[in-house]
Enzyme design. Sequence first.
Site, PDB file in Angstrom:
ATOM      1  CB  SER A  10      14.884 -10.619  32.203  1.00 14.04           C
ATOM      2  OG  SER A  10      16.167 -10.920  32.054  1.00 14.04           O
ATOM      3  CE1 TYR A 149      26.117 -16.547  21.393  1.00 16.02           C
ATOM      4  CE2 TYR A 149      26.194 -17.668  19.460  1.00 16.02           C
ATOM      5  CZ  TYR A 149      25.297 -17.278  20.619  1.00 16.02           C
ATOM      6  OH  TYR A 149      24.093 -18.023  21.026  1.00 16.02           O
TER       7      TYR A 149
HETATM    8  N1  LIG Z   1      18.275 -16.412  20.016  1.00 18.35           N
HETATM    9  C1  LIG Z   1      18.682 -17.330  19.344  1.00 18.35           C
HETATM   10  O1  LIG Z   1      18.681 -17.562  18.135  1.00 18.35           O
HETATM   11  C2  LIG Z   1      19.760 -18.356  20.108  1.00 18.35           C
HETATM   12  C3  LIG Z   1      20.312 -19.210  19.377  1.00 18.35           C
HETATM   13  C4  LIG Z   1      21.359 -20.102  20.009  1.00 18.35           C
HETATM   14  C5  LIG Z   1      21.490 -19.835  21.330  1.00 18.35           C
HETATM   15  N2  LIG Z   1      21.076 -18.797  22.017  1.00 18.35           N
HETATM   16  C6  LIG Z   1      21.263 -18.659  23.549  1.00 18.35           C
HETATM   17  O2  LIG Z   1      20.284 -18.629  24.141  1.00 18.35           O
HETATM   18  C7  LIG Z   1      20.502 -17.854  25.775  1.00 18.35           C
HETATM   19  C8  LIG Z   1      19.422 -16.801  25.633  1.00 18.35           C
HETATM   20  O3  LIG Z   1      19.174 -15.996  24.595  1.00 18.35           O
HETATM   21  P1  LIG Z   1      17.980 -15.299  24.215  1.00 18.35           P
HETATM   22  O4  LIG Z   1      17.430 -15.304  22.673  1.00 18.35           O
HETATM   23  O5  LIG Z   1      16.574 -15.701  25.070  1.00 18.35           O
HETATM   24  O6  LIG Z   1      18.161 -13.873  24.198  1.00 18.35           O
HETATM   25  P2  LIG Z   1      17.392 -12.447  25.202  1.00 18.35           P
HETATM   26  O7  LIG Z   1      15.916 -12.631  24.914  1.00 18.35           O
HETATM   27  O8  LIG Z   1      18.031 -11.376  24.437  1.00 18.35           O
HETATM   28  O9  LIG Z   1      17.644 -12.730  26.677  1.00 18.35           O
HETATM   29  C9  LIG Z   1      19.136 -12.545  26.783  1.00 18.35           C
HETATM   30  C10 LIG Z   1      19.121 -12.681  28.704  1.00 18.35           C
HETATM   31  O10 LIG Z   1      20.598 -12.622  29.015  1.00 18.35           O
HETATM   32  C11 LIG Z   1      20.602 -11.852  30.291  1.00 18.35           C
HETATM   33  N3  LIG Z   1      21.876 -11.100  30.240  1.00 18.35           N
HETATM   34  C12 LIG Z   1      22.408 -10.131  29.139  1.00 18.35           C
HETATM   35  N4  LIG Z   1      23.594  -9.848  29.524  1.00 18.35           N
HETATM   36  C13 LIG Z   1      23.632 -10.197  30.872  1.00 18.35           C
HETATM   37  C14 LIG Z   1      24.574  -9.811  32.028  1.00 18.35           C
HETATM   38  N5  LIG Z   1      25.694  -9.171  31.897  1.00 18.35           N
HETATM   39  N6  LIG Z   1      24.257 -10.522  33.278  1.00 18.35           N
HETATM   40  C15 LIG Z   1      23.462 -11.400  33.481  1.00 18.35           C
HETATM   41  N7  LIG Z   1      22.442 -11.467  32.501  1.00 18.35           N
HETATM   42  C16 LIG Z   1      22.612 -10.978  31.285  1.00 18.35           C
HETATM   43  C17 LIG Z   1      19.535 -10.700  29.912  1.00 18.35           C
HETATM   44  O11 LIG Z   1      19.058 -10.256  31.109  1.00 18.35           O
HETATM   45  P3  LIG Z   1      18.567  -8.663  31.252  1.00 18.35           P
HETATM   46  O12 LIG Z   1      17.761  -8.656  29.861  1.00 18.35           O
HETATM   47  O13 LIG Z   1      17.714  -8.826  32.578  1.00 18.35           O
HETATM   48  O14 LIG Z   1      19.570  -7.730  31.160  1.00 18.35           O
HETATM   49  C18 LIG Z   1      18.274 -11.731  29.326  1.00 18.35           C
HETATM   50  O15 LIG Z   1      17.706 -12.337  30.595  1.00 18.35           O
HETATM   51  C19 LIG Z   1      21.810 -17.174  25.206  1.00 18.35           C
HETATM   52  O16 LIG Z   1      22.748 -17.850  25.786  1.00 18.35           O
HETATM   53  C20 LIG Z   1      22.217 -17.171  23.789  1.00 18.35           C
HETATM   54  O17 LIG Z   1      23.327 -17.366  23.204  1.00 18.35           O
HETATM   55  C21 LIG Z   1      20.124 -17.989  21.449  1.00 18.35           C
END
Ligand SMILES: NC(=O)c1ccc[n+]([C@@H]2O[C@H](COP(=O)([O-])OP(=O)(O)OC[C@H]3O[C@@H](n4cnc5c(N)ncnc54)[C@H](OP(=O)(O)O)[C@@H]3O)[C@@H](O)[C@H]2O)c1
Length: 241
Positions: A10, A149
């Site tokens: 999601s 984090y």
């Molecule tokens: N964006 C960046 O700049 C960046 C950089 C480096 C690494 N990352 C990593 O990439 C990954 C994805 O991030 P994104 O940027 O795609 O963020 P995002 O669009 O906010 O997506 C976050 C995801 O995590 C899920 N989630 C949150 N809390 C949860 C819980 N308690 N149990 C199960 N699922 C949960 C959400 O599910 P629901 O929405 O359905 O609750 C959603 O699917 C993360 O691990 C993040 O640390 C991101």
Amino acid sequence: MSFALIIGASGDIGGACAKRLAAQGWSLYLHYDQHERPVTALLEELTAAYPKQDFLKVQYDFTDETHLDRLTSQLFGVDAVVFAAGMTYYHLFQETTVGELSTLMKVHLLTPMVLLTKLQAKLAVSGRGRVVFIGSVYGAAGSAMEVAYSTVKGAQSAFAKAYAQEVASLGITVNVVAPGAVATKMNAMFDDATLAAVRAEIPAGRFAEPADISFYVASLCAPDAAYLTGQTLYVTGGWLR
Ligand SMILES: NC(=O)c1ccc[n+]([C@@H]2O[C@H](COP(=O)([O-])OP(=O)(O)OC[C@H]3O[C@@H](n4cnc5c(N)ncnc54)[C@H](OP(=O)(O)O)[C@@H]3O)[C@@H](O)[C@H]2O)c1
């Protein structure tokens, strides 16, 4: 038919991984926690585009590491797991609450680790199981204001390094794709000036798009990607690494 479980389908990066893997012939379990709607839309889109593949929704809150059977009982074969769930909290470490620490550790680390103990036998069946974590460059470089984090992201890489050694003989690879800054809703809390300041530091001159990350995730899941394991791949546009 190969099945991948996308934890956090999601989300923006997880959703991009789902699209990329579906285009490469994978059937998918699409996980969500709070937001079912994006996964429902994704499921409809992928079912229309790839009618011979299977797409199923699964819900689970990763702050609960104790009832994972509720998730695993919905899974049949699992050939790959992509861990793309997560969140961050932006403030000084001194202000971090125990609740925030617990959530970060459970969602990024503890619950994925417990889940893998339950899925290892399924991942071994094909002889080419794949585990990919979405880590972060902060796991290597560290970041002020995101100390906890950075800690769990570094731990994901440490886990992958060790676990890869245990399961290599089963044909399972374990790797981390560690982005720099990605244009997703996880960064929605930052104002334009802060985002511009980060962008100015990135040699590539832009944030990554989710598709920049999903490319490497899908590559690591390919059958031919059998000999790279225990690695963290930094996908940062040259930033911090
Ligand atoms: N964006 C960046 O700049 C960046 C950089 C480096 C690494 N990352 C990593 O990439 C990954 C994805 O991030 P994104 O940027 O795609 O963020 P995002 O669009 O906010 O997506 C976050 C995801 O995590 C899920 N989630 C949150 N809390 C949860 C819980 N308690 N149990 C199960 N699922 C949960 C959400 O599910 P629901 O929405 O359905 O609750 C959603 O699917 C993360 O691990 C993040 O640390 C991101």
